[in-house]
Design a protein around this motif. Structure first.
Motif, PDB file in Angstrom:
ATOM      1  N   HIS A   1      -1.096   6.319  10.475  1.00 18.53           N
ATOM      2  CA  HIS A   1      -0.005   6.858  10.033  1.00 18.53           C
ATOM      3  C   HIS A   1       0.212   6.984   8.473  1.00 18.53           C
ATOM      4  O   HIS A   1       0.146   8.085   7.666  1.00 18.53           O
ATOM      5  N   PHE A   2       0.190   5.663   8.064  1.00 16.97           N
ATOM      6  CA  PHE A   2       0.234   5.367   6.466  1.00 16.97           C
ATOM      7  C   PHE A   2      -0.631   4.106   6.031  1.00 16.97           C
ATOM      8  O   PHE A   2      -0.727   3.293   7.041  1.00 16.97           O
ATOM      9  N   PRO A   3      -1.335   4.079   5.083  1.00 13.61           N
ATOM     10  CA  PRO A   3      -1.988   2.823   4.707  1.00 13.61           C
ATOM     11  C   PRO A   3      -1.004   1.688   4.825  1.00 13.61           C
ATOM     12  O   PRO A   3      -1.833   0.820   5.211  1.00 13.61           O
ATOM     13  N   GLY A   4       0.085   1.798   4.215  1.00 13.69           N
ATOM     14  CA  GLY A   4       0.848   0.589   4.250  1.00 13.69           C
ATOM     15  C   GLY A   4       1.839   0.459   5.615  1.00 13.69           C
ATOM     16  O   GLY A   4       2.845  -0.014   5.451  1.00 13.69           O
ATOM     17  N   SER A   5       1.468   0.917   6.496  1.00  6.96           N
ATOM     18  CA  SER A   5       2.235   1.190   8.026  1.00  6.96           C
ATOM     19  C   SER A   5       2.582  -0.189   8.320  1.00  6.96           C
ATOM     20  O   SER A   5       1.704  -1.239   8.251  1.00  6.96           O
ATOM     21  N   ALA A   6       3.620  -0.575   9.114  1.00  2.00           N
ATOM     22  CA  ALA A   6       3.882  -1.809   9.553  1.00  2.00           C
ATOM     23  C   ALA A   6       4.389  -1.637  11.094  1.00  2.00           C
ATOM     24  O   ALA A   6       5.199  -0.794  11.250  1.00  2.00           O
ATOM     25  N   VAL A   7       3.903  -2.595  11.942  1.00  3.10           N
ATOM     26  CA  VAL A   7       4.896  -2.598  13.161  1.00  3.10           C
ATOM     27  C   VAL A   7       5.151  -4.296  13.010  1.00  3.10           C
ATOM     28  O   VAL A   7       4.687  -5.211  12.235  1.00  3.10           O
ATOM     29  N   LEU A   8       6.232  -4.612  14.010  1.00  6.30           N
ATOM     30  CA  LEU A   8       6.622  -5.679  14.141  1.00  6.30           C
ATOM     31  C   LEU A   8       6.835  -6.374  15.460  1.00  6.30           C
ATOM     32  O   LEU A   8       6.935  -5.974  16.319  1.00  6.30           O
TER      33      LEU A   8
ATOM     34  N   SER B   1       0.750  -1.134  -0.041  1.00  5.80           N
ATOM     35  CA  SER B   1       0.067   0.031   0.032  1.00  5.80           C
ATOM     36  C   SER B   1       0.795   1.191   0.111  1.00  5.80           C
ATOM     37  O   SER B   1       0.546   2.293  -0.199  1.00  5.80           O
ATOM     38  N   ASP B   2       2.175   1.143   0.436  1.00  2.71           N
ATOM     39  CA  ASP B   2       3.082   2.185   0.175  1.00  2.71           C
ATOM     40  C   ASP B   2       3.879   2.237  -0.702  1.00  2.71           C
ATOM     41  O   ASP B   2       4.871   3.078  -0.876  1.00  2.71           O
ATOM     42  N   ARG B   3       3.977   1.412  -1.904  1.00  2.35           N
ATOM     43  CA  ARG B   3       4.656   1.319  -2.815  1.00  2.35           C
ATOM     44  C   ARG B   3       5.118   2.745  -3.727  1.00  2.35           C
ATOM     45  O   ARG B   3       6.040   2.987  -4.051  1.00  2.35           O
ATOM     46  N   GLU B   4       4.075   3.580  -3.488  1.00  2.00           N
ATOM     47  CA  GLU B   4       4.274   4.977  -4.578  1.00  2.00           C
ATOM     48  C   GLU B   4       5.446   5.723  -3.816  1.00  2.00           C
ATOM     49  O   GLU B   4       6.036   6.508  -4.444  1.00  2.00           O
ATOM     50  N   TRP B   5       5.838   5.656  -2.464  1.00  2.00           N
ATOM     51  CA  TRP B   5       6.781   6.375  -1.954  1.00  2.00           C
ATOM     52  C   TRP B   5       8.172   5.624  -2.171  1.00  2.00           C
ATOM     53  O   TRP B   5       9.085   6.431  -1.596  1.00  2.00           O
ATOM     54  N   VAL B   6       8.552   4.734  -2.948  1.00  2.00           N
ATOM     55  CA  VAL B   6       9.690   4.188  -2.959  1.00  2.00           C
ATOM     56  C   VAL B   6      10.356   5.121  -4.088  1.00  2.00           C
ATOM     57  O   VAL B   6      10.046   5.478  -5.094  1.00  2.00           O
TER      58      VAL B   6
END
Length: 294
Positions: A194-201, A160-165
């Motif tokens: 925060h972002f649609p493609g945000s991740a936590v681990l 979902s955050d590919r556009e920011w690469v």
């Protein structure tokens, strides 16, 4: 017992990055946020977005080679069981520090830096190298491709955050959906805040740990975490997204929460800290409290 003292810093060797080891040494790096791009450009989309900002001094650019010439001193700090903070003594861009997780199935670098040098590489190799890189959101993409090439490992990013690469590369592995299991102990989770493609681990070992970047920001008062759409511009996250994230993360057990900045670590009762923090947020927004934990 750790392989490093609780705090360790050392000087770089003063040798400019070699073209072989650092093929992107001369690629443009945004001085504001630390994102590396594949080619020169007039602006930085990450800084133009309302979750970041262009500094008052205007858009400025640097390179990994220039940062190396400025004699940045790498910094390694043990921040928890099997967890080392990795960064530089002098702040670069937004002051990024990454975290090295020494898991039973190989080391994982969580979040990334706009800087890497031979001293950093040698220290990480001495700690067992890397098997993968995973990143919370675009503000920490930085020089992720450079790091991937140096260690010959994949970088896991949400689709979902590919556009920011800023620097496309085969080393970037895009995942989709709610979770990605990296190992038996490590899971990436997409809370969509925060972002649609945000991740936590989530790392299940030793009582469990949640690595959140500033998707869930550990506050200076470490009894609390906060959540925002934009931290620098003070734009709150939507309450429905906060509730959805809380319900998703309730499925995981964790004592510790590792935030984005040096020393921002919740060391106990992580689930309770997260729940009361998000309940406080919902209360200020006039929304009902979270359902009791199962």
């Amino acid at each position: 017992m750790s392989d490093l003292a609780p705090a360790m810093v050392f000087s770089s060797n003063g040798v400019a990055p070699s073209a072989l080891r650092y093929p992107g040494a001369d690629l443009p790096v945004c001085a504001g946020c630390g994102t590396q791009y594949a080619a020169p450009r007039a602006d930085c989309p990450v800084c133009q977005d309302d979750r970041q900002y262009v500094p008052d001094t205007g858009q400025r650019w640097t390179t990994l080679a220039e940062l190396h010439a400025a004699a940045h001193t790498p910094k390694f700090v043990e921040e928890g069981p099997g967890v080392f903070g990795v960064g530089t003594v002098k702040s670069i861009a937004i002051g990024q520090r990454a975290l090295l997780l020494r898991t039973g199935e190989g080391n994982i670098l969580w979040d990334c830096l706009p800087y890497v040098d031979d001293g950093m590489v040698e220290t990480i190799v001495g700690l067992g190298g890397l098997t993968a890189i995973a990143i919370s959101h675009p503000h920490f993409y930085s020089a992720m491709v450079e790091w991937a090439h140096v260690f010959d490992v994949p970088v896991h990013l949400h689709e979902s955050d590919r556009e920011w690469v800023g620097r496309p590369d085969p080393a970037l592995h895009f995942w989709s959906g709610e979770t990605l299991r990296l190992t038996d102990e490590v899971t990436l989770i997409n809370p969509r805040i925060h972002f649609p493609g945000s991740a936590v681990l989530h790392w299940s070992a030793d009582g469990g740990s949640l690595f959140s970047g500033d998707v869930l920001n550990v506050c200076p008062d470490r009894r609390w975490v906060s959540v925002m759409h934009s931290y620098p511009n003070h734009v709150p996250e939507h309450p429905d997204a906060v509730r959805s994230a809380a319900e998703l993360l309730d499925r995981y057990s964790f004592e510790r929460i590792y935030g984005a900045w040096w020393g921002r670590v919740v060391t106990a009762d992580g689930n309770a800290v997260l729940r009361r923090s998000l309940d406080r947020y919902l209360a200020w927004e006039g929304r009902p409290a979270l359902r009791p934990a199962a």
